[in-house]
Design a protein around this motif. Structure first.
Motif, PDB file in Angstrom:
ATOM      1  N   ALA A 226     -45.311  23.974   8.273  1.00  0.00           N
ATOM      2  CA  ALA A 226     -43.969  23.795   8.831  1.00  0.00           C
ATOM      3  C   ALA A 226     -43.223  25.110   9.030  1.00  0.00           C
ATOM      4  N   VAL A 227     -43.862  26.222   8.716  1.00  0.00           N
ATOM      5  CA  VAL A 227     -43.236  27.536   8.882  1.00  0.00           C
ATOM      6  C   VAL A 227     -43.641  28.114  10.236  1.00  0.00           C
ATOM      7  N   PRO A 228     -42.708  28.571  11.041  1.00  0.00           N
ATOM      8  CA  PRO A 228     -43.046  29.132  12.352  1.00  0.00           C
ATOM      9  C   PRO A 228     -44.074  30.257  12.248  1.00  0.00           C
ATOM     10  N   THR A 229     -45.020  30.264  13.179  1.00  0.00           N
ATOM     11  CA  THR A 229     -46.091  31.259  13.164  1.00  0.00           C
ATOM     12  C   THR A 229     -45.552  32.681  13.273  1.00  0.00           C
ATOM     13  N   ASP A 230     -44.487  32.879  14.046  1.00  0.00           N
ATOM     14  CA  ASP A 230     -43.952  34.232  14.213  1.00  0.00           C
ATOM     15  C   ASP A 230     -43.401  34.790  12.906  1.00  0.00           C
ATOM     16  N   ILE A 231     -42.967  33.888  11.995  1.00  0.00           N
ATOM     17  CA  ILE A 231     -42.511  34.336  10.677  1.00  0.00           C
ATOM     18  C   ILE A 231     -43.712  34.645   9.789  1.00  0.00           C
ATOM     19  N   GLY A 236     -43.175  43.242  10.182  1.00  0.00           N
ATOM     20  CA  GLY A 236     -42.089  43.920   9.478  1.00  0.00           C
ATOM     21  C   GLY A 236     -41.489  43.063   8.381  1.00  0.00           C
ATOM     22  N   SER A 237     -40.402  43.540   7.800  1.00  0.00           N
ATOM     23  CA  SER A 237     -39.712  42.794   6.745  1.00  0.00           C
ATOM     24  C   SER A 237     -39.029  41.567   7.327  1.00  0.00           C
ATOM     25  N   LEU A 238     -38.964  40.533   6.535  1.00  0.00           N
ATOM     26  CA  LEU A 238     -38.319  39.302   6.964  1.00  0.00           C
ATOM     27  C   LEU A 238     -36.810  39.388   6.768  1.00  0.00           C
ATOM     28  N   THR A 239     -36.074  38.789   7.677  1.00  0.00           N
ATOM     29  CA  THR A 239     -34.633  38.702   7.510  1.00  0.00           C
ATOM     30  C   THR A 239     -34.328  37.682   6.421  1.00  0.00           C
ATOM     31  N   GLU A 240     -33.092  37.630   5.996  1.00  0.00           N
ATOM     32  CA  GLU A 240     -32.692  36.677   4.964  1.00  0.00           C
ATOM     33  C   GLU A 240     -32.945  35.245   5.427  1.00  0.00           C
ATOM     34  N   GLU A 241     -32.661  35.005   6.696  1.00  0.00           N
ATOM     35  CA  GLU A 241     -32.873  33.674   7.260  1.00  0.00           C
ATOM     36  C   GLU A 241     -34.358  33.333   7.325  1.00  0.00           C
ATOM     37  N   GLU A 242     -35.173  34.323   7.716  1.00  0.00           N
ATOM     38  CA  GLU A 242     -36.624  34.107   7.796  1.00  0.00           C
ATOM     39  C   GLU A 242     -37.224  33.897   6.403  1.00  0.00           C
ATOM     40  N   SER A 243     -36.734  34.620   5.424  1.00  0.00           N
ATOM     41  CA  SER A 243     -37.212  34.453   4.048  1.00  0.00           C
ATOM     42  C   SER A 243     -36.915  33.051   3.537  1.00  0.00           C
ATOM     43  N   ALA A 244     -35.725  32.550   3.860  1.00  0.00           N
ATOM     44  CA  ALA A 244     -35.350  31.199   3.448  1.00  0.00           C
ATOM     45  C   ALA A 244     -36.282  30.170   4.081  1.00  0.00           C
ATOM     46  N   ALA A 245     -36.625  30.386   5.348  1.00  0.00           N
ATOM     47  CA  ALA A 245     -37.547  29.480   6.043  1.00  0.00           C
ATOM     48  C   ALA A 245     -38.940  29.545   5.415  1.00  0.00           C
ATOM     49  N   MET A 246     -39.366  30.750   5.058  1.00  0.00           N
ATOM     50  CA  MET A 246     -40.673  30.940   4.431  1.00  0.00           C
ATOM     51  C   MET A 246     -40.734  30.238   3.072  1.00  0.00           C
ATOM     52  N   SER A 316     -56.553  41.291   0.109  1.00  0.00           N
ATOM     53  CA  SER A 316     -56.874  40.814   1.458  1.00  0.00           C
ATOM     54  C   SER A 316     -56.057  41.584   2.489  1.00  0.00           C
ATOM     55  N   ASP A 317     -56.612  41.710   3.677  1.00  0.00           N
ATOM     56  CA  ASP A 317     -55.864  42.349   4.769  1.00  0.00           C
ATOM     57  C   ASP A 317     -54.716  41.452   5.198  1.00  0.00           C
ATOM     58  N   ARG A 318     -53.594  42.058   5.502  1.00  0.00           N
ATOM     59  CA  ARG A 318     -52.447  41.346   6.025  1.00  0.00           C
ATOM     60  C   ARG A 318     -52.016  42.017   7.336  1.00  0.00           C
ATOM     61  N   THR A 319     -51.200  41.299   8.105  1.00  0.00           N
ATOM     62  CA  THR A 319     -50.765  41.855   9.399  1.00  0.00           C
ATOM     63  C   THR A 319     -49.944  43.134   9.206  1.00  0.00           C
ATOM     64  N   TYR A 320     -49.334  43.285   8.040  1.00  0.00           N
ATOM     65  CA  TYR A 320     -48.443  44.431   7.797  1.00  0.00           C
ATOM     66  C   TYR A 320     -49.057  45.503   6.896  1.00  0.00           C
TER      67      TYR A 320
END
Length: 357
Positions: A226-231, A236-246, A316-320
């Motif tokens: 249920a978490v958007p793929t772009d998040i 880069g670092s997640l915004t406060e709103e993106e962190s809440a969604a995560m 593990s490798d991550r995108t960041y």
């Protein structure tokens, strides 16, 4: 040893009477009915005979020396393999007290001497039919239970397959490498096995618990569906709103498992999966989410997956970022011991880290 194969398709009637004349009379009646009589002279002989030939019905005299019919009946009823065999008591006594006593010991019927062949035949025939009917019903129930059990196992396997298919989608959305889920399963199992050998956790973690956590561990990130793929794939670092969604992936994953439970499939596996999904991001010092649980308020299953999952994520490798090596990953986790992770569990992990993947 008696050869029971010769009587394979014929009902066997065990006759127990110390009087030879009675045995011969009963033998004639039983043979006339088309059944196979097996003659014994006393209780001990009858009990030994039943070790080799299991009769379909027993005609048992009450008044016998050394061991009377009541005692023989008692011993038969104490044997799980023999207790369902119907027993017809025979006696020269027709006192009501003797008859009642026979039923109290588990007898199915009571026939008085001298024998009336028609009465014996009627009683034997009736109890054989009841016995065969009960055996047939018991076998049908057994087969039904096997069938139901197999169906339940198949349904359970299908549900787990669906859950694992969903978690693979969630893993791909998060851009994890293909081996991540397998590593998380394996490392969670290895850590649980090591904890089982410790004095603190040995009484808590069973072999079944270890098997379950290996299966349930990857369901921790089920809510990523249920978490958007772009998040999930943001470099880069997640915004406060993106962190809440995560962070919502924990309660969403637990809700999915709760829905599974409400379908009538609530069991220890579902319960553990729900705990792991909901609490694997809780921190030992209470700074985690979604409920801010701390220390032993956090289910042990979630604590195990939190430690194993952190190691898998760091290596593990991550995108960041690129994957850390084992030593660097352990140094990073060391700083979080007592904060994010249970220090006792992390201490156990350090002892087995070279066995991890």
């Amino acid at each position: 040893m008696a050869d029971s194969s010769a009587y394979k398709d014929v009902s066997r009637i065990l006759i127990v009477d110390d009087v030879e004349a009675n045995r011969f009379v009963l033998r004639g009646i039983i043979e006339d009915m088309g059944y196979q009589p097996v003659l014994t002279e006393n209780g001990m002989q009858a009990l030994k005979m039943m070790q080799y030939i299991k009769p379909h019905l027993i005609i048992l005299d009450i008044a016998m020396p050394e061991m009377d019919g009541y005692e023989v009946c008692k011993k038969i009823k104490e044997d799980a393999e023999l207790r369902d065999i119907p027993i017809i008591f025979i006696s020269a006594y027709d006192d009501a007290e003797d008859i009642v006593k026979g039923f109290e010991f588990g007898g199915a019927d009571y026939v008085t001497k001298p024998f009336i062949p028609e009465v014996v035949k009627a009683r034997v025939g009736m109890h054989l039919r009841l016995y065969e009917s009960n055996r047939s019903m018991a076998e049908s129930n057994r087969q039904l239970q096997i069938s139901i059990s197999e169906q339940m196992k198949q349904m359970e396997a299908v549900r787990k397959s669906v859950l694992y298919a969903l978690i693979r989608v969630a893993r791909e959305n998060a851009n994890y490498d293909e081996e991540y889920m397998e590593r998380l399963c394996y490392n969670s199992r290895m850590l649980a096995e090591a904890m089982q050998l410790s004095s603190k956790y040995g009484s808590v973690i069973s072999d079944n618990y270890i098997d379950m956590i290996e299966l349930a561990a990857p369901l921790c990130d089920l809510g990523n569906l249920a978490v958007p793929t772009d998040i999930l794939q943001k470099k880069g670092s997640l915004t406060e709103e993106e962190s809440a969604a995560m962070q919502k992936h924990t309660v969403i994953g637990a809700r999915i498992m709760k829905d599974v439970a409400e379908l009538g499939n609530y069991n220890s596996f579902v319960n553990m999966s729900m705990e792991i999904a909901n609490y694997h991001h809780e921190n030992w010092d209470g700074s985690g989410y979604p409920e801010g649980k701390k220390a032993d308020e956090i289910p042990i299953s979630a604590q195990i997956v939190a430690v194993a999952g952190a190691y898998c994520a760091l290596t593990s490798d991550r995108t960041y970022r690129a994957a850390f090596g084992m030593e660097d990953a352990m140094k990073i986790m060391e700083m979080d011991s007592g904060k994010k992770f249970n220090p006792d569990i992390f201490s156990i992990m350090k002892k087995i880290v070279k066995q991890l993947r």
